[in-house]
Motif scaffolding. Structure first.
Motif, short mmCIF file in Angstrom:
data_model
loop_
_atom_site.label_atom_id
_atom_site.label_comp_id
_atom_site.label_asym_id
_atom_site.label_seq_id
_atom_site.Cartn_x
_atom_site.Cartn_y
_atom_site.Cartn_z
N UNK A 1 0.82 -1.22 0.00
CA UNK A 1 0.00 0.00 0.00
C UNK A 1 0.85 1.26 0.00
N UNK A 2 2.19 1.08 -0.06
CA UNK A 2 3.10 2.24 0.02
C UNK A 2 3.90 2.34 -1.27
N UNK A 3 3.56 3.31 -2.14
CA UNK A 3 4.28 3.42 -3.41
C UNK A 3 5.80 3.48 -3.25
N UNK A 4 6.31 4.05 -2.16
CA UNK A 4 7.76 4.12 -1.96
C UNK A 4 8.36 2.73 -1.76
N UNK A 5 7.55 1.75 -1.44
CA UNK A 5 8.03 0.37 -1.34
C UNK A 5 8.71 0.04 -0.03
N UNK A 6 8.57 0.89 0.94
CA UNK A 6 9.15 0.57 2.26
C UNK A 6 8.34 1.23 3.36
N UNK A 7 8.41 0.63 4.55
CA UNK A 7 7.88 1.26 5.75
C UNK A 7 8.80 2.44 6.08
N UNK A 8 8.24 3.51 6.60
CA UNK A 8 9.06 4.69 6.90
C UNK A 8 9.91 4.50 8.14
N UNK A 9 10.93 5.35 8.27
CA UNK A 9 11.73 5.37 9.50
C UNK A 9 11.36 6.60 10.31
N UNK A 10 11.54 6.55 11.64
CA UNK A 10 11.22 7.72 12.48
C UNK A 10 11.93 8.99 11.99
N UNK A 11 13.13 8.82 11.41
CA UNK A 11 13.87 10.00 10.96
C UNK A 11 13.21 10.67 9.75
N UNK A 12 12.39 9.91 8.99
CA UNK A 12 11.64 10.53 7.89
C UNK A 12 10.67 11.57 8.45
N UNK A 13 10.04 11.23 9.56
CA UNK A 13 9.08 12.15 10.19
C UNK A 13 9.82 13.27 10.90
N UNK A 14 10.90 12.93 11.58
CA UNK A 14 11.66 13.93 12.34
C UNK A 14 12.18 15.04 11.43
N UNK A 15 12.60 14.67 10.22
CA UNK A 15 13.16 15.68 9.29
C UNK A 15 12.09 16.71 8.94
N UNK A 16 10.88 16.25 8.71
CA UNK A 16 9.80 17.18 8.35
C UNK A 16 9.43 18.04 9.57
N UNK A 17 9.43 17.42 10.74
CA UNK A 17 9.13 18.20 11.96
C UNK A 17 10.18 19.28 12.18
N UNK A 18 11.44 18.93 11.97
CA UNK A 18 12.50 19.93 12.14
C UNK A 18 12.27 21.12 11.21
N UNK A 19 11.90 20.82 9.94
CA UNK A 19 11.63 21.91 9.00
C UNK A 19 10.44 22.75 9.48
N UNK A 20 9.35 22.09 9.86
CA UNK A 20 8.15 22.83 10.26
C UNK A 20 8.39 23.69 11.50
N UNK A 21 9.38 23.31 12.30
CA UNK A 21 9.71 24.07 13.52
C UNK A 21 10.78 25.14 13.27
N UNK A 22 11.21 25.25 12.04
CA UNK A 22 12.32 26.16 11.74
C UNK A 22 11.83 27.56 11.40
#
Ligand SMILES: NC(=O)c1ccc[n+]([C@@H]2O[C@H](COP(=O)([O-])OP(=O)(O)OC[C@H]3O[C@@H](n4cnc5c(N)ncnc54)[C@H](O)[C@@H]3O)[C@@H](O)[C@H]2O)c1
Length: 247
Positions: free
Chosen positions: A207-228
């Motif tokens: 069900x994931x076009x990227x072909x892998x389950x995500x890693x916590x760091x995928x989410x953390x990177x976006x959070x870091x940007x949104x908090x910048x």
């Protein structure tokens, strides 16, 4: 610029990676979690890497405890400028089998806990004329999820509440955005797979076009940007980190 950041549910999974990311960005980080030992362990580890980090044990569904916890952060670091809410419980029950107690517990932790946490930081952010709020919601809140009527309702509520905060506080220099993950490798996901409540990765990834389950760091990177500072003009958005599973 070093800001004061609070991460609820910061001791595990996504919250842990978000704490590490914000600490690496140079922020002072408070790890809030009902699991005080795990929060202290992470805070010690991040201090070992040179970060300013404190652990505060708290149940986010407890109004008095939340106020005490945020006061403790202010005493340690000063006014709070960044909040990421990751604390939540997740599970599976067929809709007609959800008891009122179970329903109420999901609402208390996932929705009320997020409300109490956001409410606790707004006065600091308004006074500073600057603030960043990121709520971790879920794809379940965007599109529903089998046997997760209680959980998905709380996450849909988190998304709607985040958009309202964005509209109400934009004029104060505060942004509020929500990040809804789909399947990210964390203790919560692995627990649910081990209990047979979620299928194994081979099936999930279909069900994931990227072909892998995500890693916590995928989410953390976006959070870091949104908090910048750079994310000043991103407000009220739902930014999926899901490998394309929800578009
Ligand atoms: N992992 C995924 O695939 C996934 C998918 C969609 C959404 N999410 C969301 O991401 C967030 C993080 O989930 P995770 O996978 O890292 O889970 P996790 O179980 O690894 O971490 C959740 C943390 O929240 C804490 N917590 C639970 N109840 C609390 C309470 N009452 N007060 C304070 N802290 C409390 C736990 O102790 C734990 O440290 C949650 O909001 C979850 O709903 C995760």
């Amino acid at each position: 610029m070093s800001r004061v950041a609070v991460v609820t549910g910061g001791a595990s999974g996504l919250g842990e990676a978000i704490c590490a990311g914000l600490a690496a960005d140079g922020h002072r980080v408070a790890v809030l979690d009902v699991d005080g030992d795990a929060a202290e362990k992470l805070a010690t580890e991040l201090r070992g890497r040179g970060a300013q980090c404190v652990a505060v044990p708290v149940d986010v569904s407890d109004e008095a405890a939340i106020d005490d916890a945020f006061t403790a952060v202010r005493t340690e670091f000063g006014p709070i400028e960044i909040l990421v809410t990751s604390a939540a419980i997740g599970g599976f029950t067929r809709f007609d089998k959800i008891t009122l107690d179970e329903w109420n517990r999901y609402l208390a932790v996932n929705l009320t806990g997020t409300f109490l946490s956001i409410r606790a930081v707004l006065s600091d952010m308004v006074a500073a004329g600057w603030g960043r709020v990121v709520t971790i919601s879920s794809a379940a809140g965007q599109q529903g999820a089998p046997r997760q009527g209680h959980y998905s309702a709380t996450k849909g509520g988190v998304i709607a509440m985040t958009k309202t905060v964005a509209r109400d506080y934009a004029r104060h220099g505060i942004t509020a955005n929500s990040v809804p993950p789909f399947a990210i490798e964390t203790p919560m996901l692995r627990r649910q797979q081990a209990e047979g409540k979620l299928p194994p990765d081979e099936y999930l990834t279909q069900a994931i076009p990227a072909g892998r389950v995500g890693g916590p760091e995928d989410v953390a990177a976006v959070c870091s940007f949104l908090c910048s500072e750079a994310a000043e003009y991103v407000n009220g958005q739902v930014i999926g980190v899901n490998g394309g599973a929800v578009v």
